[in-house]
Every structure is written in C-alpha cells, then in structure tokens.
Enzyme design. Structure first.
Site, PDB file in Angstrom:
ATOM      1  N   PRO A  17      -6.865 -89.043 -21.816  1.00 17.50           N
ATOM      2  CA  PRO A  17      -7.002 -89.871 -23.011  1.00 17.50           C
ATOM      3  C   PRO A  17      -6.845 -89.110 -24.321  1.00 17.50           C
ATOM      4  O   PRO A  17      -7.287 -87.974 -24.447  1.00 17.50           O
ATOM      5  CB  PRO A  17      -8.420 -90.437 -22.888  1.00 17.50           C
ATOM      6  N   ASN A  18      -6.199 -89.778 -25.245  1.00 17.42           N
ATOM      7  CA  ASN A  18      -6.003 -89.318 -26.626  1.00 17.42           C
ATOM      8  C   ASN A  18      -5.004 -88.175 -26.777  1.00 17.42           C
ATOM      9  O   ASN A  18      -4.683 -87.779 -27.897  1.00 17.42           O
ATOM     10  CB  ASN A  18      -7.352 -88.941 -27.287  1.00 17.42           C
ATOM     11  N   ARG A  25      -3.737 -85.801 -34.154  1.00 21.23           N
ATOM     12  CA  ARG A  25      -5.156 -85.855 -33.833  1.00 21.23           C
ATOM     13  C   ARG A  25      -5.846 -84.517 -34.166  1.00 21.23           C
ATOM     14  O   ARG A  25      -5.479 -83.486 -33.608  1.00 21.23           O
ATOM     15  CB  ARG A  25      -5.263 -86.100 -32.332  1.00 21.23           C
ATOM     16  N   TYR A  30      -6.475 -79.182 -32.479  1.00 22.13           N
ATOM     17  CA  TYR A  30      -5.445 -79.296 -31.440  1.00 22.13           C
ATOM     18  C   TYR A  30      -4.050 -78.870 -31.898  1.00 22.13           C
ATOM     19  O   TYR A  30      -3.120 -78.852 -31.088  1.00 22.13           O
ATOM     20  CB  TYR A  30      -5.409 -80.733 -30.907  1.00 22.13           C
ATOM     21  N   ASN A  81      -4.800 -81.928 -17.811  1.00 19.33           N
ATOM     22  CA  ASN A  81      -5.711 -81.890 -18.951  1.00 19.33           C
ATOM     23  C   ASN A  81      -6.313 -83.286 -18.989  1.00 19.33           C
ATOM     24  O   ASN A  81      -5.681 -84.228 -19.478  1.00 19.33           O
ATOM     25  CB  ASN A  81      -4.975 -81.569 -20.250  1.00 19.33           C
ATOM     26  N   ALA A  84     -11.276 -85.967 -22.450  1.00 20.57           N
ATOM     27  CA  ALA A  84     -12.717 -86.224 -22.389  1.00 20.57           C
ATOM     28  C   ALA A  84     -13.206 -86.556 -20.978  1.00 20.57           C
ATOM     29  O   ALA A  84     -14.381 -86.340 -20.653  1.00 20.57           O
ATOM     30  CB  ALA A  84     -13.069 -87.360 -23.345  1.00 20.57           C
ATOM     31  N   GLU A 105      -6.640 -76.790 -14.076  1.00 21.69           N
ATOM     32  CA  GLU A 105      -7.196 -77.537 -15.210  1.00 21.69           C
ATOM     33  C   GLU A 105      -6.838 -76.800 -16.497  1.00 21.69           C
ATOM     34  O   GLU A 105      -7.033 -75.588 -16.576  1.00 21.69           O
ATOM     35  CB  GLU A 105      -8.722 -77.593 -15.047  1.00 21.69           C
ATOM     36  N   HIS A 107      -6.886 -76.859 -20.957  1.00 24.62           N
ATOM     37  CA  HIS A 107      -7.350 -77.424 -22.234  1.00 24.62           C
ATOM     38  C   HIS A 107      -6.698 -76.674 -23.378  1.00 24.62           C
ATOM     39  O   HIS A 107      -6.576 -75.440 -23.318  1.00 24.62           O
ATOM     40  CB  HIS A 107      -8.875 -77.311 -22.365  1.00 24.62           C
ATOM     41  N   ARG A 114     -17.090 -75.058 -28.201  1.00 24.66           N
ATOM     42  CA  ARG A 114     -17.287 -76.324 -28.893  1.00 24.66           C
ATOM     43  C   ARG A 114     -18.645 -76.940 -28.533  1.00 24.66           C
ATOM     44  O   ARG A 114     -19.530 -76.235 -28.060  1.00 24.66           O
ATOM     45  CB  ARG A 114     -16.103 -77.255 -28.576  1.00 24.66           C
TER      46      ARG A 114
HETATM   47  C1  DQA Z   1      -9.381 -81.201 -24.476  1.00 19.78           C
HETATM   48  C2  DQA Z   1     -10.865 -80.875 -24.691  1.00 19.78           C
HETATM   49  C3  DQA Z   1     -11.726 -82.089 -24.417  1.00 19.78           C
HETATM   50  O1  DQA Z   1     -13.094 -81.778 -24.637  1.00 19.78           O
HETATM   51  C4  DQA Z   1     -11.337 -83.218 -25.344  1.00 19.78           C
HETATM   52  O2  DQA Z   1     -12.091 -84.379 -25.054  1.00 19.78           O
HETATM   53  C5  DQA Z   1      -9.882 -83.507 -25.327  1.00 19.78           C
HETATM   54  C6  DQA Z   1      -8.942 -82.389 -25.302  1.00 19.78           C
HETATM   55  C7  DQA Z   1      -8.473 -80.017 -24.858  1.00 19.78           C
HETATM   56  O3  DQA Z   1      -7.331 -80.017 -24.445  1.00 19.78           O
HETATM   57  O4  DQA Z   1      -8.895 -79.121 -25.582  1.00 19.78           O
HETATM   58  O5  DQA Z   1      -9.455 -84.648 -25.416  1.00 19.78           O
HETATM   59  O6  DQA Z   1      -9.177 -81.469 -23.104  1.00 19.78           O
END
Ligand code: DQA
Length: 153
Positions: A17-18, A25, A30, A81, A84, A105, A107, A114
């Site tokens: 998501p997102n 964003r 990011y 990735n 959240a 995994e 990020h 964080r």
């Molecule tokens: C994320 C880190 C997560 O905590 C966050 O909710 C994201 C992006 C990252 O790529 O740093 O949406 O996965």
C-alpha cells in the site's frame, strides 16, 4: 568453469500500500524516484543478471495474498515491500510461509530508525533476509541477494 548458460529465473516483485505514490509521498523519507522508475530499473537489472521480473502493486492486503498464492509454480523467488502491512499482516506472512517461495523483504527507509511501530515485521522471520534503508537501492540489493541465493540453493 562451465560455459553452460544458467537457467533463467522468474521472480515476482510485490509492492504494498501507498507505494504507488512514490515520488510524491513524503519525499523527505521516500525520495523522489517513482514506482514506475523502480520497476523499469528492476526489469533491466534482472535481465542483466539472468532473470525476469514481474512487478505488481496493490493497496489491498487480500490482493497481495492472492498474488503470493498464485506465484506457486510460476516464480522461483519473491521480493516484497509490503509497506505498512509489514507491521500488521499475519495473512501476508502466512501466505509466504505456505507457498515456501524464497522471499526477500525490502524497505526504502530504515524501519529501525523510525517510529517503534515500524520496528516489528511479521514477514522478516519467514523471509530469507531483509534489506532496509537504502532507498530504491534496497530493491536492487534485494534482487541481487535473491538471485545469488537461488543460484546457490
Ligand atoms: C516502507 C516502510 C513502512 O513502514 C511504510 O509503512 C511504508 C514503506 C518502506 O519502504 O520504507 O509504506 O515499507
């Protein structure tokens, strides 16, 4: 050394998501690179390393679970990735554990620098490894690590 070509690996890249909003964003966290740019880069990098990648993004947990289930028999490895959902989704973790496809995994941000709610990942214990904090390079490093792992195992 053998001159035989290595078998082409098929890999799935899942963005949660997102991540479709990358570039717009929270750029201070990011960065300014878009998801499309990351995907294009991964396609080229995979080709260079003897793999093909299919990249998918969804804001919905169930769609990600479906994609993981459908990966069985189609892909040898997954880069995820989960955004959240990393910190909340037992369902995504269970799907990866069920299909037993080696998964890395990734990020963009360093989740351990964080908020404390980002410090826990449901996925990390069943992933072959986690790469966090290198911006878009986390995907490149994840891809290389996954390919190395699959070639060795
Ligand atoms: C994320 C880190 C997560 O905590 C966050 O909710 C994201 C992006 C990252 O790529 O740093 O949406 O996965």
């Amino acid at each position: 050394m053998t001159s035989q070509a290595l078998p082409l690996l098929s890999l799935l890249v899942l963005h949660g998501p997102n991540l479709n909003l990358l570039g717009k964003r929270e750029p201070h966290i990011y960065g300014s690179v878009t998801l499309e740019e990351i995907n294009q880069f991964l396609l080229k990098e995979a080709e260079r390393l003897g793999a093909t990648v299919v990249c998918l993004q969804s804001n919905q947990e169930g769609v990600l679970v479906d994609q993981i289930q459908e990966a069985l028999g189609k892909y040898q490895g997954i880069i995820i990735n989960a955004g959240a959902y990393t910190h909340t989704s037992v369902a995504i973790r269970d799907a990866i554990a069920a299909v037993k496809i080696p998964t890395v995994e990734v990020h963009l941000s360093n989740i351990y620098q964080r908020e404390s709610f980002r410090h826990h990942s449901y996925i990390a214990p069943i992933a072959i490894g986690q790469i966090s904090g290198f911006g878009p390079n986390s995907y490149r490093l994840g891809l290389q690590a996954l390919i190395d792992y699959l070639r060795q195992n």
